[in-house]
Write an enzyme that holds these catalytic residues in place. Structure first.
Site, PDB file in Angstrom:
ATOM      1  N   LEU A  29     -68.433 -25.855  41.601  1.00 54.04           N
ATOM      2  CA  LEU A  29     -69.013 -26.301  40.119  1.00 54.04           C
ATOM      3  C   LEU A  29     -70.151 -26.509  40.093  1.00 54.04           C
ATOM      4  O   LEU A  29     -71.340 -26.130  40.955  1.00 54.04           O
ATOM      5  CB  LEU A  29     -69.051 -28.670  40.510  1.00 54.04           C
ATOM      6  N   SER A  95     -65.820 -25.096  47.428  1.00 56.33           N
ATOM      7  CA  SER A  95     -66.481 -26.176  47.451  1.00 56.33           C
ATOM      8  C   SER A  95     -65.141 -26.252  46.039  1.00 56.33           C
ATOM      9  O   SER A  95     -63.897 -26.741  46.534  1.00 56.33           O
ATOM     10  CB  SER A  95     -67.831 -26.468  46.069  1.00 56.33           C
ATOM     11  N   GLN A  96     -65.363 -27.195  44.904  1.00 55.86           N
ATOM     12  CA  GLN A  96     -63.962 -27.337  44.315  1.00 55.86           C
ATOM     13  C   GLN A  96     -63.436 -26.442  43.285  1.00 55.86           C
ATOM     14  O   GLN A  96     -61.971 -26.156  43.095  1.00 55.86           O
ATOM     15  CB  GLN A  96     -64.857 -27.682  42.645  1.00 55.86           C
ATOM     16  N   ASP A 212     -72.879 -31.175  55.855  1.00 55.29           N
ATOM     17  CA  ASP A 212     -72.890 -30.449  54.713  1.00 55.29           C
ATOM     18  C   ASP A 212     -73.504 -31.575  53.050  1.00 55.29           C
ATOM     19  O   ASP A 212     -74.008 -30.766  52.678  1.00 55.29           O
ATOM     20  CB  ASP A 212     -71.365 -30.240  54.254  1.00 55.29           C
ATOM     21  N   HIS A 267     -74.714 -27.996  51.900  1.00 56.14           N
ATOM     22  CA  HIS A 267     -73.816 -27.315  51.158  1.00 56.14           C
ATOM     23  C   HIS A 267     -73.683 -26.572  50.447  1.00 56.14           C
ATOM     24  O   HIS A 267     -72.900 -25.363  50.135  1.00 56.14           O
ATOM     25  CB  HIS A 267     -73.259 -29.075  50.025  1.00 56.14           C
TER      26      HIS A 267
END
Length: 286
Positions: A29, A95-96, A212, A267
């Protein structure tokens, strides 16, 4: 002459042994391909000559497009790379992007992914008051975002495709057009075929960690998630694992499911942290 022939043969064997499978990177993202230069450098240093492709699609705000739309776009970009890789490819999906890669692996019947490396991805969903949430939905908190996400309008926003409110489980199952389908938590006529496609991969590596700060709970990166008391239930006690709804238990039984947890990594640094690369990624890119 025999010595020359032997030397040439030895060189050919050495070249074959040192030929690494192509690596495909899918961003998360609000990211773009330029965010992965350090990871590319790590790969080039440990596996020289590797063909690394960071797919430059749905960058920045375009990453909010619905995930099925992104799956279609990334599949079109990735498929030619797969077709030119006789020995298969490796996927590193951040991630996404890890959820996008799951969509590709589930729907592409002839993919040749060897290692799927899921790098801090909310594989079991997301439920947390993070900075991303405050930026995207400033008037909402995690407890009431379901009012938006579990609507037809909300499902046109990527983060809502994997928003998993443990207090509104039935709404999630009936409204999620993406994650609930991938997990076969919702009736899906394609579930058997998708499971077979998913299991074509050789290895699944799930990477995450307790510091994270974005993936909530962080165990979602390894298919753990909250129950309705917001107590984390680990992957092996999750219904989707126990019932093997899309192949997780099968991968585990095969010995092809690996968990890698690293503390003290925020993250945004998973793809640029050398310890993460050396501990969790490097050995799977052969």
């Amino acid at each position: 002459m025999m010595r020359v022939a032997f030397c040439l043969l030895a060189v050919c064997v050495l070249c074959v042994c040192l030929a690494y499978k192509p690596v495909i990177i899918v961003h998360g993202l609000f990211d773009s391909s330029s965010d992965f230069n350090i990871l590319i450098r790590f790969i080039n240093a440990s596996h020289p000559g590797t063909n690394v492709s960071v797919i430059d699609l749905f960058d920045r705000s375009a990453s909010l497009e619905p995930l099925w739309t992104q799956v279609e776009g990334f599949t079109r970009a990735i498929y030619p790379i797969m077709q030119n890789a006789a020995d298969g490819v490796h996927l590193i999906c951040y991630s996404q992007g890890g959820l996008i890669c799951r969509g590709i692996l589930s729907t592409l019947s002839d993919h040749n992914v060897h290692s799927f490396i899921s790098l801090s991805s909310p594989q079991a969903g997301q439920y947390g008051d993070t900075d991303y949430l405050k930026y995207l939905f400033p008037q909402f908190v995690k407890s009431n975002l379901y009012h938006v996400c579990y609507t037809s309008v909300g499902q046109k926003i990527s983060i809502c495709n994997y928003w998993n409110d443990p207090h509104h489980r039935e709404l999630y199952v009936n409204s999620s057009d993406y994650l609930a389908l991938l997990n076969s938590e919702r009736t899906n006529p394609n579930s058997t075929a998708w499971k077979q496609n998913f299991l074509r991969m050789k290895k699944l590596i799930l990477i995450g960690g307790p510091d994270d700060g974005v993936i909530t709970p962080w165990q979602s990166s390894q298919f753990g998630f909250y129950d309705d008391n917001e107590t984390v239930v680990e992957m092996k006690n999750q219904k989707l694992f126990l019932m093997d709804t899309f192949g997780l238990k099968t991968l585990y039984a095969r010995g092809d499911l690996m968990l890698c947890s690293v503390p003290a990594v925020a993250h945004v640094y998973w793809h640029s942290n050398e310890t993460v690369y050396k501990t969790c990624i490097d050995k799977w890119l052969t």
